[in-house]
Design a protein around this motif. Structure first.
Motif, short mmCIF file in Angstrom:
data_model
loop_
_atom_site.label_atom_id
_atom_site.label_comp_id
_atom_site.label_asym_id
_atom_site.label_seq_id
_atom_site.Cartn_x
_atom_site.Cartn_y
_atom_site.Cartn_z
N UNK A 57 80.75 45.38 10.47
CA UNK A 57 79.58 46.24 10.59
C UNK A 57 78.27 45.52 10.76
N UNK A 58 78.30 44.23 11.01
CA UNK A 58 77.04 43.50 11.20
C UNK A 58 77.20 42.50 12.34
N UNK A 59 76.10 42.25 13.05
CA UNK A 59 76.12 41.25 14.11
C UNK A 59 76.20 39.86 13.48
N UNK A 60 76.48 38.83 14.29
CA UNK A 60 76.50 37.47 13.74
C UNK A 60 75.22 37.18 12.98
N UNK A 62 73.15 34.19 10.43
CA UNK A 62 73.10 32.82 9.90
C UNK A 62 73.41 32.87 8.41
N UNK A 63 74.15 31.88 7.94
CA UNK A 63 74.57 31.87 6.54
C UNK A 63 73.37 31.94 5.60
N UNK A 64 72.27 31.26 5.96
CA UNK A 64 71.08 31.29 5.12
C UNK A 64 70.50 32.69 5.00
N UNK A 65 70.52 33.44 6.10
CA UNK A 65 70.05 34.83 6.05
C UNK A 65 70.98 35.68 5.21
N UNK A 66 72.28 35.41 5.31
CA UNK A 66 73.24 36.16 4.51
C UNK A 66 73.00 35.91 3.02
N UNK A 67 72.67 34.67 2.66
CA UNK A 67 72.35 34.36 1.26
C UNK A 67 71.19 35.23 0.78
N UNK A 68 70.11 35.27 1.58
CA UNK A 68 68.94 36.04 1.18
C UNK A 68 69.28 37.51 0.98
N UNK A 69 70.05 38.07 1.91
CA UNK A 69 70.42 39.48 1.81
C UNK A 69 71.37 39.72 0.64
N UNK A 70 72.28 38.78 0.41
CA UNK A 70 73.24 38.92 -0.69
C UNK A 70 72.54 38.87 -2.04
#
Length: 342
Positions: A57-60, A62-70
């Motif tokens: 359900x999400x586009x590619x 960056x792992x760093x952005x995923x950290x912030x959102x998580x």
């Protein structure tokens, strides 16, 4: 004592731990996160610029952005967070709660525990064994690549010959002015195809070589490189130094294992797909759990977290629903939804 007892304590602040904390808040559980690192996010901090494609359900991203959102999601219901604290033991001296002992000597109390410490426990990069190397950390000496843009048109030295080191050299070669990679052995240990690509990208490879000195002012400016065979040392100017010498694994929690958890290879918890372990009240999620059909993806960690939280909820309150209402209709989000919609 009662105000210091949590419904659930999540040990580990990576993707599985953060989603566990979020979902526990959704289920109105008093929640605490304990993590051994100085910041939440877990092992994803080791590859912040890598792209993650396999989350539904999400586009590619960056792992760093995923950290912030998580992290933002994990803190939605304001769990208490304890950082720089390694859990060394869990014991149950009381019928109502577990006592969680940490490396700082502090004790935490919880009715249930969810272990989300990742595969192999806490991973720390092997540091450059040079006296003054620490002076340049978080400046231009790196143990991970924090931001690709900072390497544009830079002269870079990468020390290490593994897959990760070679991978970073290949990824940075289109934007860097010049890249050198050194390795202490005779041949780089990365995949042959990646090494061939390295050569095509014009990366200079120096084997039988190690970093023996770094110097500079506010930032590192010069690097001393010594040839292992000849003992000859030479000094070179670099804009950035990336060190990839592997990682140390630390798992003090399972070292004594006084609770008698079923373990696999001393690093993984053998449990049911529902996150239930052989110790009532202890649950597990993410890369640290092993069961038939386990999916070792971040997406799989989310499902593990939901199962662990749901079972922790019914463990401390047998009358509770086994599953929470879906978020689109859950009253827990009513006020939050109004703010987002209007």
């Amino acid at each position: 004592m009662s105000q210091n007892i949590y419904d659930v304590t999540v040990i580990g602040g990576g993707p599985a731990g953060l989603f566990s904390a979020f979902y526990a808040g959704l289920r109105e559980m008093k929640t605490k996160i304990i993590d051994g690192q100085e910041k939440l996010g877990g092992k994803v901090h080791l590859y912040p610029q890598k792209m993650i494609w396999d989350i539904g359900g999400t586009e590619p991203i960056a792992a760093g952005q995923l950290i912030e959102k998580s992290i933002a999601q994990g803190l939605t219901f304001e769990p208490d967070v304890v950082l720089n604290t390694i859990v060394t033991n869990i014991q149950k001296d009381n019928d109502d709660y577990f006592t969680i002992t940490t490396s700082t000597g502090e004790e935490h109390y919880s009715k249930s525990v969810i272990i989300t410490i990742g595969g192999g426990g806490m991973i720390k990069p092997v540091k450059l064994n040079i006296d003054n190397a620490h002076l340049f950390e978080n400046k231009n000496l790196h143990y991970a690549v924090p931001d690709i843009e900072r390497f544009i048109d830079k002269k870079i030295l990468i020390t290490g010959g593994s897959y990760s080191a070679v991978d970073w050299a290949n990824d940075l070669s289109p934007i860097a002015r010049e890249i050198h990679i050194i390795y202490r052995g005779d041949d780089l240990t990365a995949h042959e195809a990646d090494v061939s690509r390295l050569k095509k990208n014009g990366v200079e490879i120096m084997t039988q070589s190690v970093v023996t000195g770094v110097s500079g002012g506010d930032r590192m400016e010069l690097v001393e490189i010594t040839n292992n065979q000849t003992g000859e040392a030479s000094t070179h100017a670099y804009d950035e130094l990336i060190v990839n010498h592997g990682y140390d694994q630390e798992n003090l929690l399972f070292r004594e294992n006084k609770l008698g958890l079923n373990l696999e290879n001393d690093f993984f918890v053998k449990a049911a797909p529902t996150g239930i372990t052989n110790v009532p009240g202890i649950f597990a999620a993410g890369d640290c759990i092993r069961y038939t059909g386990k999916v070792n993806l971040i997406a799989g960690a989310y499902a593990d977290a939901v199962n662990a939280v749901n079972n922790a909820k019914t463990h401390i309150d047998p009358k509770a629903d086994q599953f929470a209402m879906v978020s689109s209709h859950n009253q827990r989000f009513k006020s939050k939804n109004q703010k987002l919609m209007y």
